[in-house]
Design a protein around this motif. Structure first.
Motif, PDB file in Angstrom:
ATOM      1  N   ARG A  39      76.088  87.409  19.673  1.00 25.74           N
ATOM      2  CA  ARG A  39      75.476  88.308  20.656  1.00 25.74           C
ATOM      3  C   ARG A  39      76.502  88.575  21.751  1.00 25.74           C
ATOM      4  O   ARG A  39      76.528  89.630  22.337  1.00 25.74           O
ATOM      5  CB  ARG A  39      74.185  87.711  21.220  1.00 25.74           C
ATOM      6  N   LEU A  40      77.334  87.600  22.040  1.00 17.47           N
ATOM      7  CA  LEU A  40      78.513  87.842  22.873  1.00 17.47           C
ATOM      8  C   LEU A  40      79.714  87.684  21.953  1.00 17.47           C
ATOM      9  O   LEU A  40      79.878  86.652  21.299  1.00 17.47           O
ATOM     10  CB  LEU A  40      78.572  86.871  24.047  1.00 17.47           C
ATOM     11  N   ARG A  41      80.523  88.738  21.867  1.00 16.62           N
ATOM     12  CA  ARG A  41      81.558  88.791  20.837  1.00 16.62           C
ATOM     13  C   ARG A  41      82.865  88.160  21.314  1.00 16.62           C
ATOM     14  O   ARG A  41      83.125  88.082  22.513  1.00 16.62           O
ATOM     15  CB  ARG A  41      81.806  90.261  20.474  1.00 16.62           C
ATOM     16  N   PRO A  42      83.724  87.712  20.348  1.00 20.52           N
ATOM     17  CA  PRO A  42      85.033  87.172  20.715  1.00 20.52           C
ATOM     18  C   PRO A  42      85.787  88.173  21.592  1.00 20.52           C
ATOM     19  O   PRO A  42      85.712  89.377  21.364  1.00 20.52           O
ATOM     20  CB  PRO A  42      85.739  87.007  19.364  1.00 20.52           C
ATOM     21  N   GLY A  43      86.466  87.674  22.577  1.00 23.81           N
ATOM     22  CA  GLY A  43      87.228  88.551  23.466  1.00 23.81           C
ATOM     23  C   GLY A  43      86.451  88.951  24.710  1.00 23.81           C
ATOM     24  O   GLY A  43      87.018  89.488  25.650  1.00 23.81           O
ATOM     25  N   THR A  44      85.130  88.704  24.728  1.00 22.41           N
ATOM     26  CA  THR A  44      84.333  89.088  25.896  1.00 22.41           C
ATOM     27  C   THR A  44      84.690  88.206  27.092  1.00 22.41           C
ATOM     28  O   THR A  44      84.840  86.987  26.951  1.00 22.41           O
ATOM     29  CB  THR A  44      82.826  88.899  25.586  1.00 22.41           C
ATOM     30  N   LYS A  45      84.792  88.843  28.237  1.00 25.16           N
ATOM     31  CA  LYS A  45      85.066  88.062  29.444  1.00 25.16           C
ATOM     32  C   LYS A  45      83.744  87.565  30.011  1.00 25.16           C
ATOM     33  O   LYS A  45      82.795  88.356  30.161  1.00 25.16           O
ATOM     34  CB  LYS A  45      85.774  88.953  30.459  1.00 25.16           C
ATOM     35  N   LEU A  46      83.685  86.291  30.310  1.00 28.52           N
ATOM     36  CA  LEU A  46      82.446  85.741  30.880  1.00 28.52           C
ATOM     37  C   LEU A  46      82.431  85.985  32.390  1.00 28.52           C
ATOM     38  O   LEU A  46      83.499  86.110  33.010  1.00 28.52           O
ATOM     39  CB  LEU A  46      82.357  84.244  30.604  1.00 28.52           C
ATOM     40  N   PRO A  47      81.239  86.063  32.982  1.00 28.40           N
ATOM     41  CA  PRO A  47      81.203  86.203  34.436  1.00 28.40           C
ATOM     42  C   PRO A  47      81.857  84.993  35.098  1.00 28.40           C
ATOM     43  O   PRO A  47      81.912  83.914  34.497  1.00 28.40           O
ATOM     44  CB  PRO A  47      79.704  86.265  34.758  1.00 28.40           C
ATOM     45  N   ALA A  72      86.629  72.974  26.448  1.00 29.17           N
ATOM     46  CA  ALA A  72      87.095  71.773  25.747  1.00 29.17           C
ATOM     47  C   ALA A  72      86.792  71.873  24.258  1.00 29.17           C
ATOM     48  O   ALA A  72      87.575  71.406  23.423  1.00 29.17           O
ATOM     49  CB  ALA A  72      86.426  70.550  26.351  1.00 29.17           C
ATOM     50  N   GLU A  73      85.676  72.521  23.890  1.00 22.32           N
ATOM     51  CA  GLU A  73      85.305  72.593  22.474  1.00 22.32           C
ATOM     52  C   GLU A  73      85.918  73.810  21.782  1.00 22.32           C
ATOM     53  O   GLU A  73      85.633  74.073  20.612  1.00 22.32           O
ATOM     54  CB  GLU A  73      83.775  72.614  22.356  1.00 22.32           C
ATOM     55  N   GLY A  74      86.669  74.593  22.519  1.00 15.84           N
ATOM     56  CA  GLY A  74      87.399  75.718  21.889  1.00 15.84           C
ATOM     57  C   GLY A  74      86.602  77.017  21.806  1.00 15.84           C
ATOM     58  O   GLY A  74      87.058  77.974  21.198  1.00 15.84           O
ATOM     59  N   TYR A  75      85.414  77.037  22.378  1.00 16.28           N
ATOM     60  CA  TYR A  75      84.631  78.283  22.324  1.00 16.28           C
ATOM     61  C   TYR A  75      85.211  79.360  23.249  1.00 16.28           C
ATOM     62  O   TYR A  75      85.013  80.545  23.031  1.00 16.28           O
ATOM     63  CB  TYR A  75      83.168  78.037  22.720  1.00 16.28           C
ATOM     64  N   THR A  76      85.859  78.908  24.310  1.00 16.20           N
ATOM     65  CA  THR A  76      86.416  79.870  25.254  1.00 16.20           C
ATOM     66  C   THR A  76      87.869  79.515  25.516  1.00 16.20           C
ATOM     67  O   THR A  76      88.323  78.412  25.201  1.00 16.20           O
ATOM     68  CB  THR A  76      85.663  79.833  26.599  1.00 16.20           C
ATOM     69  N   SER A  77      88.558  80.485  26.069  1.00 14.25           N
ATOM     70  CA  SER A  77      89.913  80.175  26.499  1.00 14.25           C
ATOM     71  C   SER A  77      90.047  80.676  27.927  1.00 14.25           C
ATOM     72  O   SER A  77      89.478  81.717  28.274  1.00 14.25           O
ATOM     73  CB  SER A  77      90.932  80.837  25.580  1.00 14.25           C
ATOM     74  N   GLY A  78      90.731  79.934  28.723  1.00 12.72           N
ATOM     75  CA  GLY A  78      90.877  80.329  30.122  1.00 12.72           C
ATOM     76  C   GLY A  78      92.237  80.949  30.315  1.00 12.72           C
ATOM     77  O   GLY A  78      93.235  80.466  29.772  1.00 12.72           O
ATOM     78  N   ARG A  79      92.245  82.077  31.002  1.00 17.04           N
ATOM     79  CA  ARG A  79      93.545  82.628  31.359  1.00 17.04           C
ATOM     80  C   ARG A  79      93.636  82.505  32.856  1.00 17.04           C
ATOM     81  O   ARG A  79      92.823  83.113  33.570  1.00 17.04           O
ATOM     82  CB  ARG A  79      93.640  84.100  30.949  1.00 17.04           C
ATOM     83  N   HIS A  80      94.587  81.697  33.233  1.00 16.14           N
ATOM     84  CA  HIS A  80      94.621  81.375  34.644  1.00 16.14           C
ATOM     85  C   HIS A  80      94.670  82.639  35.489  1.00 16.14           C
ATOM     86  O   HIS A  80      95.457  83.547  35.238  1.00 16.14           O
ATOM     87  CB  HIS A  80      95.818  80.464  34.942  1.00 16.14           C
ATOM     88  N   GLY A  81      93.773  82.699  36.463  1.00 13.05           N
ATOM     89  CA  GLY A  81      93.769  83.849  37.378  1.00 13.05           C
ATOM     90  C   GLY A  81      93.064  85.069  36.811  1.00 13.05           C
ATOM     91  O   GLY A  81      92.770  86.003  37.533  1.00 13.05           O
ATOM     92  N   SER A  82      92.802  85.068  35.501  1.00 16.84           N
ATOM     93  CA  SER A  82      92.151  86.286  34.979  1.00 16.84           C
ATOM     94  C   SER A  82      90.807  85.975  34.332  1.00 16.84           C
ATOM     95  O   SER A  82      90.215  86.810  33.675  1.00 16.84           O
ATOM     96  CB  SER A  82      93.061  87.013  34.001  1.00 16.84           C
ATOM     97  N   GLY A  83      90.304  84.771  34.456  1.00 16.91           N
ATOM     98  CA  GLY A  83      88.943  84.493  34.036  1.00 16.91           C
ATOM     99  C   GLY A  83      88.828  83.771  32.711  1.00 16.91           C
ATOM    100  O   GLY A  83      89.820  83.353  32.111  1.00 16.91           O
ATOM    101  N   THR A  84      87.588  83.618  32.247  1.00 18.76           N
ATOM    102  CA  THR A  84      87.292  82.890  31.017  1.00 18.76           C
ATOM    103  C   THR A  84      86.867  83.884  29.938  1.00 18.76           C
ATOM    104  O   THR A  84      85.983  84.722  30.182  1.00 18.76           O
ATOM    105  CB  THR A  84      86.139  81.900  31.287  1.00 18.76           C
ATOM    106  N   TYR A  85      87.471  83.761  28.755  1.00 23.23           N
ATOM    107  CA  TYR A  85      87.173  84.686  27.652  1.00 23.23           C
ATOM    108  C   TYR A  85      86.640  83.922  26.460  1.00 23.23           C
ATOM    109  O   TYR A  85      87.066  82.785  26.207  1.00 23.23           O
ATOM    110  CB  TYR A  85      88.445  85.426  27.218  1.00 23.23           C
TER     111      TYR A  85
END
Ligand code: PLP
Length: 506
Positions: A39-47, A72-85
């Protein structure tokens, strides 16, 4: 890449404060479920955690903890300064697998309980040059297109509160006035703007009419052969439909009286019967009106395509003859302008006005004010009349091109008469050729034609092809008829024609 951030911003997260599950875990579980189900697709930026926390009125630390666990579980990746995807490359979940979804949907559909006879919509038509005989195609020439753009831009520049709010379910007064002037002048309709209701087109008007007819019995007459969408809409609304034969004068009123004397309405296309093109004779018009008056029944006049008259003596609307307010007149702008517009109108006898408007309101409140404003300007400023005049010339040339090509290439197989009005013609098959066989063969050769015999309900069917000519460029007509000729040859002399299809003549 599309910006997918906004969908996560709108996601319906919720937390239950009374729950034993801590708030951070509730958030984590919801996000994980949304990610796994796609329902939320890969690449989506989280609030951001700040936004999410404020949206749900939870502490920021709960949002941070949920995000940390997902990371930690690999569902998201953080890009420092640009949010969580949401991480790209997560495996496709089983329930999100489109193949599997299709299969289970098909299985569910096969188990579905048949409800109303909603008809077979496999043939829903998307108009294109690949379907050269498609019915009811319209043409928007350069002039109309430019005007449409200009008037739309002008309308959008001068929008005010009236365009943004709820408004009169009958449609805007300016459009109803413009339609009223047009109908009085061009179709001799007796009306005032108060009686006009703007609809999404003929289909919606028919649907409303059948809903508001007194519940007495809902027995209705329809023309045989007739317009399938009218019949299907009536059946879907639970009406008992009596097919009444059409002859050279139109619907046979005497036969109607014999087979269903107590019907509460009749649905007719008097100015150009669909599909035969027969004009309802004056004698039959008077007979129909007399029956309706006597029985307190309603005549629903579908005056489709009456704008496009190419010759012969025009007959004004049936409604214009009616002294007793028994006719519900229905017209469409989806043919006069273009089908994508989805605007039409109905002129409602005073006795039915309140229920008709109420039903229209319950269905979808009102027509779109923005489209109405553009059409009203188009009509008031004389562009509508000019558009109709230009299209008459073009459609007539397209009709002539089709008639000439059919006579030239298929004179032995089809009998064609050029219609005085409308957007299609009927070509009767000769030498025992079956229109259904031609249609079936056509499908194999990429030629789509509509067999007339299938539009009959109880009357003895006549074999003919119903071919649209309007809106089809003259350049496409001759090659399409060439293909049709080759198709017909496969039906009449199968083996020789197979060779011709394999190696078409140069
Ligand atoms: C007999 C008849 N009435 C009405 C319409 C137009 O319907 P609508 O305004 O719903 O597009 C058509 C279109 O093909 C038609 O054939």
């Amino acid at each position: 890449m599309k910006n997918r951030q906004s969908w996560a911003d709108l996601y319906a997260f919720e937390v239950i404060r009374q729950s034993d599950t801590p708030l951070f875990r509730q958030l984590y579980l919801q996000l994980r479920a949304a990610i796994l189900s796609r329902r939320l697709r890969p690449g989506t930026k989280l609030p951001s955690t700040r936004e999410l926390a404020s949206q749900l009125a939870v502490s920021r630390s709960a949002a941070v903890a949920a995000y940390e666990q997902l990371l930690a579980e690999g569902y998201t990746s953080g890009r420092h300064g640009s949010g969580t995807y949401i991480s790209p490359g997560l495996p496709e979940p089983i329930e999100g697998n489109p193949q599997r979804r299709k299969k289970s949907a098909a299985a569910a559909a096969s188990k579905a309980v048949p409800m109303q006879p909603l008809g077979d919509f496999v043939d829903v038509t998307v108009q294109s040059d690949q379907r050269p005989f498609n019915l009811g195609r319209t043409l928007i020439d350069h002039r109309t297109l430019e005007l449409w753009r200009k008037l739309s831009a002008r309308t959008f520049r001068s929008l005010d509160a009236s365009h943004f709010g709820y408004s009169d379910p009958r449609g805007t007064l300016e459009l109803r006035k413009a339609i009223c002037d047009y109908l009085q002048a061009a179709r001799a309709v007796r009306c005032d703007p108060e009686q006009i209701v703007v609809t999404a087109g003929t289909q919606q008007a028919i649907d409303i009419v059948i809903r508001i007819l007194p519940n007495r019995n809902k027995e209705v007459w329809v023309e045989d052969p007739g317009y399938p969408l009218t019949r299907q809409a009536l059946l879907a609304a639970g009406a008992t439909v009596h097919p009444i034969p059409v002859d050279g004068q139109g619907i046979d009123v005497g036969r109607g009286i014999q087979s269903a004397p107590n019907a509460c309405a009749v649905f007719v296309t008097p100015s150009h019967q669909f599909p035969t093109g027969v004009v309802l004779s004056m004698a039959r018009r008077l007979e129909l009106l007399a029956w309706a008056r006597k029985k307190n029944a309603w005549i629903v006049e579908d005056d489709y395509a009456s704008e496009f008259r190419y010759g012969g003596r025009p007959l004004a609307s049936l409604q214009g003859l009616d002294e007793g307010e028994r006719v519900i007149y229905i017209g469409t702008l989806n043919k006069a302008l273009f089908p994508g517009l989805r605007l039409g109108y109905a002129v409602i006898p005073h006795a039915l006005l309140r229920p008709f408007v109420a039903a229209r309101y319950l269905m979808d409140r009102q027509p779109s004010t923005l489209s109405q404003a553009v059409v009203a300007a188009f009509m008031e400023e004389g562009h509508f009349a000019a558009h109709i005049r230009r299209m008459r010339v073009l459609y007539r040339a397209q009709r002539d091109e089709l008639v000439a090509a059919l006579k030239r290439q298929l004179g032995d197989d089809l009998t064609v008469v050029a219609p005085d009005q409308g957007m299609h013609l009927v070509a009767f098959t000769r030498r025992g050729l079956s229109d259904n066989a031609i249609e079936r063969a056509g499908r194999q050769h990429g030629v789509v034609v509509r067999p007339m015999s299938r539009l009959y309900l109880a009357a003895a069917p006549r074999s003919a092809l119903v071919l649209g000519f309007s809106g089809h460029s003259r350049l496409t007509i001759a090659p399409a008829v060439e293909r049709l000729a080759r198709t017909i040859e496969t039906v009449s002399t199968p083996s020789r024609a197979r060779q011709r299809f394999a190696a078409p003549k140069r």
